[in-house]
Scaffold this active site. Structure first.
Site: not given
Lengths: 540, 540
Positions: B316-318
């Site tokens: 997530d949230e790269v």
């Protein structure tokens, strides 16, 4: 008096981390090892002061507080050794009131004995709390940073309170005592005990024993006279006044369990909302002599039990429909055409406030008593402003003293959503974060100097519809500490700088971890990583 | 299979109060006294089942649960006596997976021995939980209401999870074990252990011991191999799978403490927000072979330690800026013009998912892995949908299995305000009330029957930026129980009636008080008065 404040480092906190921040703090740059930190008094006659000294000596002996940002630091070099602290108190009068002087002066030398001087024993307690917060542990050593230290301190507001509602849900005695401890760690000085409400009557009455027999949730969910006296004594030993609230004439359904004949609109269902702010509905029947007599006698009894000079009579959220719908009230009004529901209410309040005055006490009331009835309370009455911020200037403009408790800033129960089994927000959403609380200024929009003086206090409130013993500490702390600082220290440093939440964050982390170490389950503000890395978790 | 459900009385609950509500519950009108409630098994070879029986026998022996609305009621008349319960399990296979059959059939006669039949030992555990909830205490007597009782029960969703983030703040082992207990009281079956993140790496690694030595908050804030094994075993004894999450390549700052050379954008300050969703920033450097090798080897190690068949790889949230800003990445891309940050990320994921497949495990990922990179995960990958409700239909439309965890409904940390020292709300305000959670339907807007089958689970999440051991129980419970019911029972009764929050309120009160009695500090829903007066605290 308020000379230049050595601005506390926003990030590094190389010096003391005291919450609430003192008015004046001048410090040096050396570190003092703690040989002994024990407190002694030069002359001591007050048992209350003696108890406070014993308590702080126990805290000092057992506490090993390492600020989170110091977790990986070794002990510094020491240039002196502390050999204890001595207290001088100008007078050992044990009276505790709104006018008690809580100021103190504290000096910690590079070496030798620290000195605390206070006008009253309660000022000495505030100074001992500050002193206890100066002690830091690191790498097996205890020391004080940034000596020599000179502190001059006194509160901005006289009344710095916390309201706990013990009626919607019950709290065991231990919860209340622990809360008083936590209050003393933050220099709060008023425990506003919203002790009864529609949902339960947990406090013993000797005049009307059925009140608690039928009104308390259970035999083991009551506060006996002895319990109340223990709370008052425990509070006094911490410089905390206990102001009881017996909310009338609304919020009294629980009275009706034993005295239905003096009540109106008892538990109307399902349309309770026409008659009350929340279920169950029920108000004292102000058309009945017996209700007035009950209220006066009850106030008379509890004004004896609760020793503080201030007695809170409630008066919030009175619902006129409740009475207009009551057949007995209608009959009375038909027989007395010169009367009205409004005039009955004025008469009820006049009788109640007389009962309080007869006990040489000052009344305290929710703002509706002043603004939403035709009644003019005695001028010395303390008005608690909760509906919105604008209530505060309105109150002082009328010449009354105001305690600032705006729901929009100081209601700690808000933000948990509706509780009536429907999805939706609560009336006072959102959650009041510590930043929100810290940013609130009770004196906002009041420019007149005399009127500003009438804002004598601030109070956070925990209403307990969605709280009980399972969640108490975390609902209160550390958010109540945010108000504790702004009401003690104000928000403006002596140099005119308005402190920001960014600047105080690290000190509040310290205070939160200090409280957890002292047994208060205060909720965390941020990841521990942030507490250890000051300045690294701010909005860019 | 789902025949007519005897609709649970909305207010009176004259019959059983079971949470989550069973698929089929047919009951009589008599009351059965409890002579003995002890559980025995006809034939028993499984140590796990034996442990569960011992556990429930202890609960049954020690628990004296009185529903709050029964507080003032005396014992009813009894028309029969229970003399115990016996279990028959079709097979004692101890394997626990997504496909484990958790169904059971429970019969409680007016007199004699109750009978529980299940296909698996885990179904038997669900039946024992239901059985334990049938027992009521009143006036010194224990009994079962509304016998004879016939229950047929099985879950709607296979994966009913609870995510706990133990990296932003640490939770002692006891907190996790207690949470597993609480989960079993609500028939939840997946503990999603978000064990590491940027703020700390609390889990032991034998391949890379410096990970926890430098990444854990403290030596006593770590999970050793033995701790992890204890959690897995404790969970299995309660029919709960433990799915570990090692979130990569973002959310990995803590790796950089021991391995800075394989990282990008390590703790950029003060503009961390350009590089990460929250401080501290830091991502594995996907241009470096050593980072890929580290990730694969690390996955290999933990895929051995964590025995469940599913392994969560995060994703997530790269933040692509983190790499675009990295000089080593730039150098690599200059030397390899056919590559891009995006292609490097695809390559990284391909390698990671190979490492998982090499261990014969199924990968699980946050939805961005599927939607925000060019990578197509293996079709059997389980996608966790969190960004909004629409992510769920999008995921199943692509043919992937979805776990519903929308922040807007299932994030238990929301509503506590911003935590970066500025006043303001949190990104996922408001607070998710139990009503809000209960009303959410993971299958909303999915009409295609095959696609509906791909929604295999639901999961609430507690991210721990503002939580730690001080507040754990109250943040989770009873709100997680709301999802536990909708994911086990669905929201529609067999007769087509969609249950409302009004209708389930009283059962949830019961479940909350039952949990408090079992040592889980679940927060209260309402004043105790409301719990005692069913139907009296509803919106009119």
């Amino acid at each position: 008096m308020r000379s230049a404040l050595a601005v506390l480092g926003m990030l590094s906190l190389a010096t003391a981390s005291i919450w609430p921040v003192p008015s004046v703090l001048v410090n040096g740059t050396t570190n003092t090892a703690v040989g002994s930190a024990q407190i002694t008094a030069w002359y001591l006659s007050s048992p209350i002061l003696a108890a406070a000294i014993r308590r702080y000596n126990m805290i000092i002996e057992s506490e090993a507080f390492t600020p989170p940002a110091d977790y990986d630091k070794v002990a510094p070099n020491f240039e002196g050794t502390l050999t204890g602290m001595s207290i001088v108190v100008d007078h050992e009068d044990e009276a505790l009131s709104l006018d008690t002087d809580e100021s103190y002066v504290l000096d910690v030398p590079v070496s030798g004995v620290a000195k605390l001087r206070a006008k009253s024993i309660y000022g000495a307690m505030r100074g001992m709390e500050t002193y206890s917060q100066l002690l830091v542990s690191r790498g097996g050593f205890r020391f004080i940073k940034g000596t020599p230290i000179h502190i001059e301190d006194r509160p901005m507001l006289q009344h710095r309170g916390l309201l706990l509602d013990t009626a919607r849900n019950y709290y065991p005695l231990g919860d209340i005592l622990r809360t008083l401890d936590a209050m003393s760690f933050n220099k709060l000085n008023v425990f506003h005990w919203h002790i009864v409400d529609s949902q339960s009557w947990p406090v013993e009455s000797k005049s009307f024993p059925n009140l608690q027999k039928q009104g308390a949730y259970a035999p083991n969910m009551q506060y006996s006279y002895e319990d109340v006296q223990e709370v008052i004594e425990y509070a006094r030993e911490r410089g905390i006044r206990v102001i009881p609230e017996f909310d009338m004439p609304g919020h009294t359904y629980a009275v009706g369990l034993s005295k239905p004949k003096i009540m109106s609109c008892l538990n109307k269902q399902p349309n309770w909302d026409k008659f009350a702010a929340e279920p169950p509905s029920g108000q004292l029947n102000i058309a009945k002599r017996a209700a007035l007599d009950f209220a006066s006698k009850m106030v008379g009894e509890y004004a004896q039990l609760f020793t503080d000079n201030v007695f809170h009579l409630g008066g919030d959220e009175v619902n006129l429909e409740c009475w207009k719908d009551d057949p007995d009230v209608s009959t009375y009004l038909a027989a007395n055409p010169e009367e009205s529901v409004e005039s009955l209410l004025v008469n009820f309040y006049a009788k109640l406030y007389s009962a309080v005055s007869a006990q040489n006490k000052t009344g305290m009331a929710w703002e509706e008593t002043l603004f939403r009835t035709g009644y003019a309370p005695p001028k010395k009455t303390i008005i608690q402003s909760w509906i919105d911020q604008a209530s505060i200037p309105k109150t002082v403009a009328k010449g009354y003293r105001s305690i600032a408790s705006p729901a929009s800033a100081y209601y700690l129960d808000c933000g948990h959503g509706a509780w009536l089994a429907t999805a939706g927000n609560s009336w006072c959403d959102p959650f009041k974060t510590w930043m929100h609380i810290y940013n609130f200024d009770p004196l906002a929009n009041i420019t007149n100097v005399e009127q500003r003086k009438l804002v004598i206090g601030a109070e956070v409130a925990l209403w307990s519809e969605q709280s009980d013993s399972t969640v108490l500490d975390a609902r209160l702390w550390p958010r109540a500490a945010a108000m504790a600082e702004t009401s003690w220290s104000g928000k403006v440093n002596a140099n005119g700088h308005v402190r920001t939440t960014k600047e105080v964050l690290q000190r509040l982390h310290n205070q939160r971890f200090r409280m957890v170490g002292r047994g208060i389950m205060a909720e965390p503000l941020q990841p521990l990583w942030c507490a250890r890395n000051p300045g690294a978790c701010l909005v860019p």
